[in-house]
Scaffold this motif. Structure first.
Motif, PDB file in Angstrom:
ATOM      1  N   ILE A 107     -26.547  50.863  12.750  1.00 30.27           N
ATOM      2  CA  ILE A 107     -25.993  52.087  13.328  1.00 30.27           C
ATOM      3  C   ILE A 107     -24.535  51.850  13.714  1.00 30.27           C
ATOM      4  O   ILE A 107     -24.130  50.713  13.992  1.00 30.27           O
ATOM      5  N   PRO A 108     -23.728  52.904  13.736  1.00 28.02           N
ATOM      6  CA  PRO A 108     -22.358  52.765  14.233  1.00 28.02           C
ATOM      7  C   PRO A 108     -22.368  52.541  15.745  1.00 28.02           C
ATOM      8  O   PRO A 108     -23.319  52.902  16.439  1.00 28.02           O
ATOM      9  N   THR A 109     -21.301  51.957  16.248  1.00 25.22           N
ATOM     10  CA  THR A 109     -21.159  51.723  17.680  1.00 25.22           C
ATOM     11  C   THR A 109     -19.792  52.209  18.139  1.00 25.22           C
ATOM     12  O   THR A 109     -18.842  52.269  17.368  1.00 25.22           O
ATOM     13  N   VAL A 110     -19.709  52.547  19.430  1.00 22.40           N
ATOM     14  CA  VAL A 110     -18.460  53.029  20.008  1.00 22.40           C
ATOM     15  C   VAL A 110     -18.228  52.355  21.351  1.00 22.40           C
ATOM     16  O   VAL A 110     -19.165  52.124  22.117  1.00 22.40           O
ATOM     17  N   THR A 111     -16.967  52.015  21.624  1.00 27.35           N
ATOM     18  CA  THR A 111     -16.580  51.489  22.923  1.00 27.35           C
ATOM     19  C   THR A 111     -15.200  52.015  23.265  1.00 27.35           C
ATOM     20  O   THR A 111     -14.439  52.410  22.369  1.00 27.35           O
ATOM     21  N   ASP A 112     -14.869  52.060  24.543  1.00 28.47           N
ATOM     22  CA  ASP A 112     -13.574  52.584  24.956  1.00 28.47           C
ATOM     23  C   ASP A 112     -12.553  51.468  25.132  1.00 28.47           C
ATOM     24  O   ASP A 112     -12.892  50.330  25.445  1.00 28.47           O
ATOM     25  N   ILE A 113     -11.289  51.827  24.912  1.00 26.02           N
ATOM     26  CA  ILE A 113     -10.173  50.912  25.112  1.00 26.02           C
ATOM     27  C   ILE A 113      -9.195  51.574  26.077  1.00 26.02           C
ATOM     28  O   ILE A 113      -9.142  52.801  26.190  1.00 26.02           O
ATOM     29  N   HIS A 114      -8.406  50.756  26.758  1.00 31.15           N
ATOM     30  CA  HIS A 114      -7.550  51.276  27.820  1.00 31.15           C
ATOM     31  C   HIS A 114      -6.085  50.913  27.660  1.00 31.15           C
ATOM     32  O   HIS A 114      -5.218  51.561  28.244  1.00 31.15           O
ATOM     33  N   GLU A 115      -5.808  49.875  26.886  1.00 31.09           N
ATOM     34  CA  GLU A 115      -4.435  49.468  26.629  1.00 31.09           C
ATOM     35  C   GLU A 115      -4.274  49.191  25.139  1.00 31.09           C
ATOM     36  O   GLU A 115      -5.245  48.874  24.444  1.00 31.09           O
ATOM     37  N   SER A 116      -3.045  49.303  24.658  1.00 33.14           N
ATOM     38  CA  SER A 116      -2.801  49.232  23.219  1.00 33.14           C
ATOM     39  C   SER A 116      -3.330  47.956  22.584  1.00 33.14           C
ATOM     40  O   SER A 116      -3.909  47.973  21.489  1.00 33.14           O
ATOM     41  N   GLU A 117      -3.159  46.812  23.257  1.00 34.94           N
ATOM     42  CA  GLU A 117      -3.588  45.545  22.667  1.00 34.94           C
ATOM     43  C   GLU A 117      -5.100  45.440  22.542  1.00 34.94           C
ATOM     44  O   GLU A 117      -5.614  44.613  21.776  1.00 34.94           O
ATOM     45  N   ILE A 156      -3.123  55.695  21.444  1.00 36.27           N
ATOM     46  CA  ILE A 156      -3.726  56.435  20.332  1.00 36.27           C
ATOM     47  C   ILE A 156      -3.243  55.885  18.995  1.00 36.27           C
ATOM     48  O   ILE A 156      -4.032  55.703  18.053  1.00 36.27           O
ATOM     49  N   GLU A 157      -1.955  55.588  18.897  1.00 41.97           N
ATOM     50  CA  GLU A 157      -1.421  55.030  17.659  1.00 41.97           C
ATOM     51  C   GLU A 157      -2.063  53.678  17.346  1.00 41.97           C
ATOM     52  O   GLU A 157      -2.402  53.394  16.186  1.00 41.97           O
ATOM     53  N   ALA A 158      -2.224  52.853  18.362  1.00 41.83           N
ATOM     54  CA  ALA A 158      -2.828  51.534  18.145  1.00 41.83           C
ATOM     55  C   ALA A 158      -4.257  51.671  17.646  1.00 41.83           C
ATOM     56  O   ALA A 158      -4.693  50.923  16.757  1.00 41.83           O
ATOM     57  N   ALA A 159      -5.013  52.611  18.205  1.00 45.46           N
ATOM     58  CA  ALA A 159      -6.383  52.836  17.745  1.00 45.46           C
ATOM     59  C   ALA A 159      -6.405  53.307  16.302  1.00 45.46           C
ATOM     60  O   ALA A 159      -7.209  52.842  15.482  1.00 45.46           O
ATOM     61  N   ALA A 160      -5.517  54.228  15.963  1.00 45.19           N
ATOM     62  CA  ALA A 160      -5.482  54.765  14.599  1.00 45.19           C
ATOM     63  C   ALA A 160      -5.114  53.696  13.577  1.00 45.19           C
ATOM     64  O   ALA A 160      -5.650  53.678  12.456  1.00 45.19           O
TER      65      ALA A 160
END
Length: 269
Positions: A85-95, A120-124
């Motif tokens: 299954i896919p998984t999701v987690t949150d991030i808070h800083e670009s690195e 957002i750019e780092a995630a993309a």
């Protein structure tokens, strides 16, 4: 598993992001995932396992933040591989984007950070799907700019938008369901966060409160309005959860709720 594998697997059906607020340990994460997979398989609901590898937004200095970044991320990867299954987690800083991306399928931008361009750019740039939670201070229409940031950085990125209510006074939230179609107009699937929209943050005790008895109400209304997905934090014993226990759904109530939601979706199709 790529995020695209959960899309349109059951025409007209909503998908589910669900799991504990935070990764507390391997055994409990696998136990929660196994139970939710059993339920979602029964109802043919596409499923993404959710778990925060680190909790950065805490009210008190000594609040639980995690078991360690790499141990938690490795648990997320094991959950994904074990149950396919896919998984999701949150991030808070670009690195953090590059740190978390090898372990999960979706990177989540917290609501308070939805205007942080570099994040957002780092995630993309990682190529992972990006789930952006709408800020409690924004309209659905204004989330068009968040989508633009992702697409300008990586036109191939999958973008998901999640509503979690709007600030209503100092310690409460209210859900404006107009935001669901407003955000769908940006060309992204829209998720209703049924647990965080019931938060009552920054209580005098320093522990976030909530109204979990209303989770079903929020979820039913979202499905009736046409939400593409639901976000529900759940735990076998919310009172013992190390984060956000006050607004999580008891795991033993999830099956009954999803059964009702599937019926609602079928009735409006």
């Amino acid at each position: 598993m790529h995020i695209n594998k959960i899309k349109h697997t059951n025409a007209g059906q909503f998908f589910l992001m669900a799991g504990p607020c935070a990764i507390e340990g391997r055994d409990i994460a696998l136990r929660i995932a196994e139970r939710i997979v059993t339920i979602t398989d029964k109802f043919q609901i596409p499923y993404i396992f959710k778990g925060s590898y680190r909790k950065a937004n805490r009210t008190k200095l000594n609040s639980f933040t995690g078991i360690g970044d790499i141990p938690a991320l490795e648990i997320l990867r094991e959950v994904g591989e074990t149950f396919d299954i896919p998984t999701v987690t949150d991030i808070h800083e670009s690195e953090e984007a590059e740190l978390a991306a090898p372990y999960v399928d979706v990177l989540q931008i917290p609501a308070f950070l939805c205007r942080q361009t570099e994040l957002i750019e780092a995630a993309a740039r990682t190529g992972r799907a990006v789930n952006i939670k709408k800020g409690q201070f924004l309209s659905g229409e204004s989330m068009a700019f968040a989508v633009e940031k992702v697409k300008a950085t990586n036109p191939e990125s999958t973008v998901i938008l999640t509503d979690r209510g709007n600030s209503f006074g100092y310690g409460d939230l209210v859900v404006d369901y107009r935001n669901i179609p407003a955000m769908q107009a940006h060309g992204a699937p829209v998720v209703m966060d049924c647990t965080h929209s019931l938060q009552q943050p920054n209580q005098s005790s320093g522990v976030t409160g909530g109204k979990p008895a209303l989770i079903a109400t929020i979820a039913k209304a979202a499905i009736a309005v046409g939400a593409d997905g639901l976000f529900i934090e759940t735990h076998p014993v919310p009172a013992e959860a190390k984060s956000d226990g006050a607004n999580m759904l008891p795991l033993d109530q999830l099956e009954g709720l999803l059964e009702k939601l599937v019926r609602i979706r079928e009735s409006i199709r």
